[in-house]
Design an enzyme around this catalytic site. Structure first.
Site, PDB file in Angstrom:
ATOM      1  CG  LEU A 132      -2.280  -9.885  20.570  1.00 35.40           C
ATOM      2  CD1 LEU A 132      -1.855 -10.551  21.887  1.00 35.40           C
ATOM      3  CD2 LEU A 132      -3.858 -10.086  20.590  1.00 35.40           C
ATOM      4  NE  ARG A 133       3.419  -4.063  16.362  1.00 38.64           N
ATOM      5  CZ  ARG A 133       3.887  -4.602  15.713  1.00 38.64           C
ATOM      6  NH1 ARG A 133       3.495  -5.070  14.495  1.00 38.64           N
ATOM      7  NH2 ARG A 133       5.256  -4.969  15.853  1.00 38.64           N
ATOM      8  N   GLY A 134      -3.404  -4.147  17.467  1.00 36.60           N
ATOM      9  CA  GLY A 134      -4.658  -3.347  17.229  1.00 36.60           C
ATOM     10  C   GLY A 134      -5.471  -3.238  18.646  1.00 36.60           C
TER      11      GLY A 134
END
Length: 423
Positions: free
Chosen positions: A361-363
């Site tokens: 979920l970093r993007g």
């Protein structure tokens, strides 16, 4: 200066009581022409904002004495005069994508840094090191090697935290944010810190000598040619970047200190790829290409010749633009917390990430933060789809799974999917 916003493919205790230094006059906001979709000449300094929801704690803070303050200023002035002159950020021609990514990380350090990949001789190191002039001053505990924040327990060294717990007074001073260069040949002891042998032999006590990660706390850690960095140092960076702390186990003792930094790396793709684990730690990814326009190449050569001939005179010629740049960033940082992004846009960002099969979920998180930082840079309090289109290639490009048979640039894949979802 060319536009930086061109189109891109890119407990402890119960109560808190602070005696702060005399307040400085508020920095006036810089008006942006609403008629321009991508503004030009975005300038500014910093306005440091506090974190909401933090549990209050008591710290007794005293200002640095006037004589100490004057000595510090004199030392800073002498050091600045003796340092190697830095090329002004405002004088960099072109490379809008790289400059935008750097500015957004200065506005919001939580974006997570930037990885700059491109041809040799395209000004990657010059651009990063030119950020030194734009970095703000922050409140630090006087004499602390970890640049401890007197208001944030998470950014305090062990000794400072113990003083706070005991109710001792902290002496606070203003200091420039550090930019630490990590040499490729650095040893692990130099990076992480080691035992002070001299003190151990002379005084018979085990003392810790902080390394580069301690110096980089609350600052910037720059690694040139990051793709050539030794694997054991890459592991150290991964651990510190993930936890925000550096732990050193040496000679039967264990030392931990905060190591929260903006990680900036640069490199040439011809010299090898980065490990995916390290690449994913960079919030944004900027691609830099060689300028092909002959007129621009001539201008770059002439500007560099002027700088080499008389660095002081060259820097003075860009002083006004540099000051405007500092003020613009200050305005953006102070207004960042008030920038809003609609739920519908958040859903579309996550849909783009899901359909591109972006791992983790970093993007999603970085794209939201970068879009808000860009809106603040443009002087707005609401994120638009155009802001997202500008930053989403830089936030997702390096997170896509590599397909050896795919010839299209990964940034273009992100743009195509963006318009498919947002249309």
């Amino acid at each position: 200066m060319a536009s930086v916003l061109g189109t891109t493919s890119t407990a402890i205790l119960a109560s808190r009581s602070l005696v702060t230094p005399s307040s400085k006059p508020a920095i006036p906001s810089i008006s942006i022409d609403p008629g321009q979709s991508y503004g030009r000449n975005f300038y500014g300094g910093f306005g440091v904002q506090g974190r909401k929801g933090r549990p209050p704690f008591h710290v007794a803070v005293t200002n640095v004495a006037t004589d100490i303050d004057s000595v510090e200023k004199a030392q800073k002035l002498d050091a600045k005069e003796s340092q190697r002159p830095v090329y002004p950020f405002a004088a960099i021609v072109g490379q809008d994508e790289m400059k935008l990514c750097l500015l957004l990380n200065v506005i919001d350090p939580k974006i997570g840094g930037v990885m700059i990949m491109g041809d040799r001789g395209t000004g990657k190191s010059t651009a990063v090191r030119s950020l030194v002039d734009l970095l703000p001053e922050i409140r630090v505990v006087f004499g602390d090697p970890y640049n401890s924040d007197p208001e944030d327990p998470e950014s305090m060294g062990i000794e400072v935290r113990e003083k706070v717990t005991k109710g001792e007074e902290l002496t606070v001073m203003m200091a420039k944010i550090n930019m630490v260069d990590l040499p490729l040949g650095a040893t692990e002891d130099r990076v992480c810190g080691t035992i002070d042998i001299e003190k151990a032999l002379t005084e018979g006590v085990k003392a810790f000598e902080p390394g580069l990660l301690a110096k980089a706390n609350r600052g910037i850690l720059y690694v040139d040619e990051v793709n050539l960095l030794d694997d054991h140092l890459v592991d150290v960076l991964l651990d510190s970047a993930a936890s925000g702390w550096n732990t050193v186990e040496r000679e039967g003792i264990s030392i931990s200190h905060p190591a929260r930094f903006i990680l900036i790396g640069s490199g040439n793709p011809e010299e090898g790829e980065l490990r995916p684990q390290l690449l994913d730690r960079f919030g944004m990814h900027a691609q830099v290409g060689t300028v092909r326009d002959a007129e621009l190449r001539v201008k770059i050569v002439e500007e560099r010749a002027r700088f080499d001939k008389n660095p002081k005179e060259f820097r003075d010629s860009y002083k006004a633009e540099q000051e405007k740049l500092q003020q613009q960033i200050a305005s953006a940082r102070s207004s960042l917390s008030s920038v809003q992004i609609d739920h519908d846009l958040k859903v579309k960002i996550s849909k783009v990430c899901a359909e591109l099969n972006v791992d983790g979920l970093r993007g999603d998180i970085v794209t939201n933060r970068a879009a808000k930082a860009l809106a603040a840079l443009k002087g707005r309090d609401k994120v638009t789809a155009e802001d997202i289109a500008t930053v989403i290639p830089n936030c997702l490009r390096h997170r896509l799974r590599k397909d050896p048979l795919e010839s299209i640039d990964s940034g273009l894949l992100v743009i195509e999917k963006f318009y498919e979802v947002f249309s």
